[in-house]
Each structure stands twice: as C-alpha cells, then as structure tokens.
Write a protein that holds these residues in place. Structure first.
Motif, PDB file in Angstrom:
ATOM      1  N   ASN A  59       0.802  -1.223   0.000  1.00  0.00           N
ATOM      2  CA  ASN A  59       0.000   0.000   0.000  1.00  0.00           C
ATOM      3  C   ASN A  59       0.843   1.286   0.000  1.00  0.00           C
ATOM      4  O   ASN A  59       0.294   2.381   0.017  1.00  0.00           O
ATOM      5  N   LYS A  61       3.360   4.076  -1.660  1.00  0.00           N
ATOM      6  CA  LYS A  61       3.855   4.638  -2.922  1.00  0.00           C
ATOM      7  C   LYS A  61       5.358   4.851  -2.781  1.00  0.00           C
ATOM      8  O   LYS A  61       5.812   5.576  -1.895  1.00  0.00           O
ATOM      9  N   GLU A  63       8.881   5.865  -4.970  1.00  0.00           N
ATOM     10  CA  GLU A  63       9.484   6.399  -6.193  1.00  0.00           C
ATOM     11  C   GLU A  63      10.952   6.713  -5.935  1.00  0.00           C
ATOM     12  O   GLU A  63      11.281   7.392  -4.958  1.00  0.00           O
ATOM     13  N   LYS A  71      -1.096   4.439  -1.293  1.00  0.00           N
ATOM     14  CA  LYS A  71      -1.953   4.206  -2.457  1.00  0.00           C
ATOM     15  C   LYS A  71      -3.437   4.290  -2.102  1.00  0.00           C
ATOM     16  O   LYS A  71      -4.212   4.918  -2.807  1.00  0.00           O
TER      17      LYS A  71
END
Length: 267
Positions: A59, A61, A63, A71
């Motif tokens: 769950n 995110k 990057e 999420k």
C-alpha cells in the motif's frame, strides 16, 4: 465422636487449602495480566510487522527509493509499517487522519523535512535501526505523545521534532548514541553530548553532562518552568540560537561557569 471430628477437621482443612489455591491462581492471573499490559512497546511493533508487513508494503507509494505516500487511505487502520525504501520523502503523509502509530523499519535510513508532518491522529512513532533525520522532519503532530528508538544511531544537526505540542516521552532501547535525561534527548557526537530535542515535560534543569544546546532544541514548546539552570557541575560549553524561542514563562537564567559561547537570541 472422635472419628467424626477428625473427618470434619480434615474437610475444613481441604476447603481451606482449595480456597488458598483459588486465591493463588487468581493472583497469578492478575500478574500475567499486568505483564501483558507492560509488554515492551518495541515487542508490540515487532509483532505487528510479522503479521502486517506484506499488506502495508503493497500500500506504499515508492518512487526512486523514496516512500512518497499511500496508495489507498482506506486500507490504513491505525498502525502503518514503513519499509521497502531508504528514504521517506518530504510531506509524504501530510494531513493523514488514519494513522495512529508509525513503525519506521531498519531499511529506512533517512527522514526528509516534513516527511512525518501534520498527521492529525498520530500518537506514537517507532524508529528501528539507524536514522538520519532532517530538521523539522517530524512536525506539527498535535496528538503525538511518544517517540521510540530501538537499536538506533541517530544522525541530526538540528531538532527533527518541532511543534509537537503534546510530546511527552522519548523511549530509548539498545541505542548507540542517544539517551533521554529529564525530558532531554541527548546525542553523543565525538566528545560532545548535545541536547537535540526536549519534551514538553522538561522542567528547566539542563543535564549536567550535556555540553551543547542545539538550535531549536526546545522544539517550540512553551514549557511551564520559569527558571533555567545548569547545576554546579555543568559541562555546558555552547548554547545555540532559538533554543527556548517560545518559553513564555522563562524569567530567570543561571548560566554555568563552563559556558564558552551563547547566541544572543537563545530565548
């Protein structure tokens, strides 16, 4: 008649023994209950990780090796385990109202500015392993009361914990370079013992072993004390700026003889 009395006596003895056994068992039960309540908070965190690691990681995110958010907010119900990246990014959880407790895993090494900011219901944070924390990385969490460090070497040049007005406790376990004394989070760096942060319960008596009060160490707290003192055996060398910027009740300061540098705007 004698036999009857002996039987009665034996019966009374058995009843008494049984009663004592029942009391003993109930007492043992109470002790166990107390032990359950007193389970180390770090153990609770470890148990949570075992049960929920996969669910929580799915769950997040992520990057560029940085956790940047969640999420699906609806899948967060109280506690959240942060792992799977080396950093937590700026404003990653800003304004989140579903998180009550955060567990920051060992693989997360860096907490960026305002990474854990304005979480309206956050009460507890558990930091596991070594951490590099930016100034203001944990800020404006009005319900945050407790910060736990477990097996941590903490790297920070200025107070990460700003404007958390109800912060009461730093729990330290098996850590490499930090201690908590009288509401002061003290960081050992080289030969210095630096007061990095304070809880709202700091009473104005600076730890005698501390050599520096770092910039913004007071964390924006208004505090209740009216006198700031260091004690006869103080090792204090330096007081940086804005340490007690919001100490509105401060009326008297007794500076130590050991002091070498003090910022004019320390309070």
């Amino acid at each position: 008649g004698v036999k009857m009395n002996s039987r009665v006596s034996k019966t009374k003895i058995l009843v008494t023994v049984l009663a004592l056994l029942i009391v003993a068992v109930s007492l043992i039960g109470c002790n166990c209950a107390r032990k359950v309540k007193l389970i180390n908070k770090n153990e609770e965190a470890l148990q949570y990780i075992k049960k929920n690691k996969k669910k929580d990681l799915k769950n997040l995110k992520i990057e560029n090796d940085t956790i940047v958010g969640i999420k699906n907010q609806k899948k967060v119900n109280g506690t959240l385990y942060l792992s799977g990246a080396s950093k937590i990014g700026k404003n990653a959880f800003f304004g989140n109202a579903n998180i009550h407790s955060l567990i920051v895993g060992e693989d997360v090494k860096e907490i960026q500015p305002s990474a854990l900011s304005n979480l309206t219901k956050l009460k507890n944070i558990y930091f596991m392993g070594d951490k590099k924390m930016a100034f203001n990385s944990v800020n404006f969490n009005e319900n945050l009361t407790t910060v736990n460090f477990y097996k941590t070497k903490l790297t920070a040049e200025s107070n990460p914990f700003m404007n958390n007005k109800n912060l009461e406790t730093f729990n330290i376990k098996d850590c490499k370079n930090i201690q908590c004394e009288n509401g002061q989070l003290i960081q050992n760096q080289n030969s210095e013992r630096r007061v990095l942060s304070m809880t709202k319960k700091f009473d104005g008596k600076v730890s005698a072993s501390a050599t520096m009060l770092l910039k913004h160490a007071g964390g924006g707290h208004s505090f209740e004390f009216s006198e700031l003192s260091f004690g006869e055996n103080s090792n204090m060398k330096e007081i940086q700026n804005a340490v007690f910027a919001n100490a509105e009740n401060l009326k008297k300061v007794v500076l130590p003889k050991s002091l070498e540098n003090i910022a004019p705007d320390f309070a």
